[in-house]
Design an enzyme around this catalytic site. Sequence first.
Site, PDB file in Angstrom:
ATOM      1  N   TYR A  42       0.826  -1.219   0.000  1.00 53.64           N
ATOM      2  CA  TYR A  42       0.000   0.000   0.000  1.00 53.64           C
ATOM      3  C   TYR A  42       0.849   1.252   0.000  1.00 53.64           C
ATOM      4  CZ  TYR A  42       0.521   1.354   4.963  1.00 53.64           C
ATOM      5  OH  TYR A  42       0.997   1.788   6.173  1.00 53.64           O
ATOM      6  N   ARG A  70       7.628   3.741  -5.261  1.00 53.36           N
ATOM      7  CA  ARG A  70       7.801   2.924  -4.056  1.00 53.36           C
ATOM      8  C   ARG A  70       6.803   1.762  -4.041  1.00 53.36           C
ATOM      9  NH1 ARG A  70       7.757   6.024   1.567  1.00 53.36           N
ATOM     10  NH2 ARG A  70       5.509   5.959   1.234  1.00 53.36           N
ATOM     11  N   LYS A 126       6.526  -1.538   1.826  1.00 53.87           N
ATOM     12  CA  LYS A 126       5.340  -0.985   2.506  1.00 53.87           C
ATOM     13  C   LYS A 126       4.209  -1.994   2.286  1.00 53.87           C
ATOM     14  CE  LYS A 126       3.255   3.542   3.362  1.00 53.87           C
ATOM     15  NZ  LYS A 126       3.222   3.389   4.803  1.00 53.87           N
ATOM     16  N   GLU A 184      12.671   3.985  13.433  1.00 52.53           N
ATOM     17  CA  GLU A 184      11.631   4.937  13.060  1.00 52.53           C
ATOM     18  C   GLU A 184      10.449   4.793  14.010  1.00 52.53           C
ATOM     19  OE1 GLU A 184      10.221   3.958   9.095  1.00 52.53           O
ATOM     20  OE2 GLU A 184      10.197   1.828   9.556  1.00 52.53           O
TER      21      GLU A 184
HETATM   22  N1  PDD Z   1       3.206   6.051   6.792  1.00 55.06           N
HETATM   23  N2  PDD Z   1       7.839   4.864   8.230  1.00 55.06           N
HETATM   24  C1  PDD Z   1       6.736   4.095   8.223  1.00 55.06           C
HETATM   25  C2  PDD Z   1       6.774   2.790   8.926  1.00 55.06           C
HETATM   26  C3  PDD Z   1       5.573   4.537   7.563  1.00 55.06           C
HETATM   27  O1  PDD Z   1       4.476   3.780   7.554  1.00 55.06           O
HETATM   28  C4  PDD Z   1       5.582   5.798   6.918  1.00 55.06           C
HETATM   29  C5  PDD Z   1       4.391   6.307   6.177  1.00 55.06           C
HETATM   30  C6  PDD Z   1       6.756   6.571   6.971  1.00 55.06           C
HETATM   31  C7  PDD Z   1       6.848   7.916   6.293  1.00 55.06           C
HETATM   32  O2  PDD Z   1       6.827   7.770   4.892  1.00 55.06           O
HETATM   33  P1  PDD Z   1       6.310   8.945   3.934  1.00 55.06           P
HETATM   34  O3  PDD Z   1       7.092  10.151   4.288  1.00 55.06           O
HETATM   35  O4  PDD Z   1       6.599   8.437   2.586  1.00 55.06           O
HETATM   36  O5  PDD Z   1       4.839   9.144   4.222  1.00 55.06           O
HETATM   37  C8  PDD Z   1       7.868   6.062   7.624  1.00 55.06           C
HETATM   38  C9  PDD Z   1       1.969   6.430   6.151  1.00 55.06           C
HETATM   39  C10 PDD Z   1       1.728   7.889   6.184  1.00 55.06           C
HETATM   40  C11 PDD Z   1       0.868   5.604   6.756  1.00 55.06           C
HETATM   41  O6  PDD Z   1       1.009   4.387   6.707  1.00 55.06           O
HETATM   42  O7  PDD Z   1      -0.117   6.142   7.258  1.00 55.06           O
END
Ligand code: PDD
Length: 309
Positions: free
Chosen positions: A54, A73, A172, A205
Site C-alpha cells: 500500500y 515505491r 510498505k 523509526e
Molecule cells: N506512513 N515509516 C513508516 C513505517 C511509515 O508507515 C511511513 C508512512 C513513513 C513515512 O513515509 P512517507 O514520508 O513516505 O509518508 C515512515 C503512512 C503515512 C501511513 O502508513 O499512514
Amino acid sequence: MNNGVDKHGNSRFICAVAIAIEQTKVSVNFQILDPSQATLSIFDRGFLFGDSVYEVIRTYAGQLFTFAAHLKRLRRSADAIHLRLPFSDGEIRQHLTELVASVDKPDCYIRLMVSRGTSLPLIDPPKQEQPTTVAIVGPLQPWPQSHQEKGIRLCTVGVRRNLPSAINPMIKSGNYLNNVIALYEARQKHFDDALMLNAEGGLTESTTSNFFLVNAGVLQTPPLEAGILDGISRQIILDLAKENNIPVAEKPLSLEDAYNAQESFISSTTREIMPVTQLDETRFEAPGAVTRKLIKLYKGYVQKQLENT
Ligand code: PDD
C-alpha cells in the site's frame, strides 16, 4: 456524534490520521462505491495473510503530491513480494484524480492498496493471480494543533522493528503487525507513539513515520540499512537541509544519541514535520530552531510544487 465517536461508540475516524468517514469515497477494482457498499471476499489474501502492499498519498489544493515517488515505491514494494500491479501509473493517477474530485476537498488522504487477490486459505500463492485494488479517499483532518505546536511524546518499546532480512521495512506491505504491537505498547504507557529500535538496539523509526534528531546543529537520522521505510517526506527534508546548508548525517544512531539531542521530530506524508517534545524521560525544545526552519522550508517546497503543476 461528538468527540469523534458515533452513536454506537465507534470512532468515526478511520486509521491513525483522522480522516472523516463522511465524504469518504472508496473504490474496489476501480469501481467507485459508497464506503457502506464496498465489500471484499473473506478469501482475499490481504485479509488472510497481509499479502498486500500500500501507499498513503495526500493532496494539497486538490493536487496529488509527490505522486511519482509514491508509485515508484509501490512498484518496488510489489516487486519485492512478487506481486504484479494491475495498472499503469497513468491509469491509477486518473482514477485517484477522479476520486479526489468526487470528495471535493483541497486536502485529501488517499490510501491505495493492492492485494494478491483471493485464494484458498492456504499460503500457496494462486496460480493465476488476480490482484485486488482498493482506494480510500477522504478529507484529511488536521492532526491536533497541540501536536504541531508543542510536539508529541514518544517512548521506546520492547518490540523491535523487523529485520531487513525478514520483512524488510522498505516494503510498505499490508503486514503492519510489528508497528501495530509497538503502538499498542506506547499507548499503554500513555505516550502518543513509539520509537522503534532494531535488533542491535539502534534507532529506526516511529510506527508510521521517520525519526530525526538535531544535535549540535547537525540534522541526524538513521540510514535505510538500520531497517526503516525510505520515507518520501524524509528524503524531501534531507534534500532541503542540504540545499540550505544545514549539516546532515544519515548514520546509525543509538538511544544515547537521542537522549543527548537538543531537538527531535518525526516526518510522514500526513504529518509533514511534527516536533517531538519527549522521548522516554528526555525532553526536547519543541519545535526547536532547526525544526522550525525545516517546517518553513517544507511548506515552501509544497507551495513550489503546487505552482509547478
Ligand atoms: N506512513 N515509516 C513508516 C513505517 C511509515 O508507515 C511511513 C508512512 C513513513 C513515512 O513515509 P512517507 O514520508 O513516505 O509518508 C515512515 C503512512 C503515512 C501511513 O502508513 O499512514
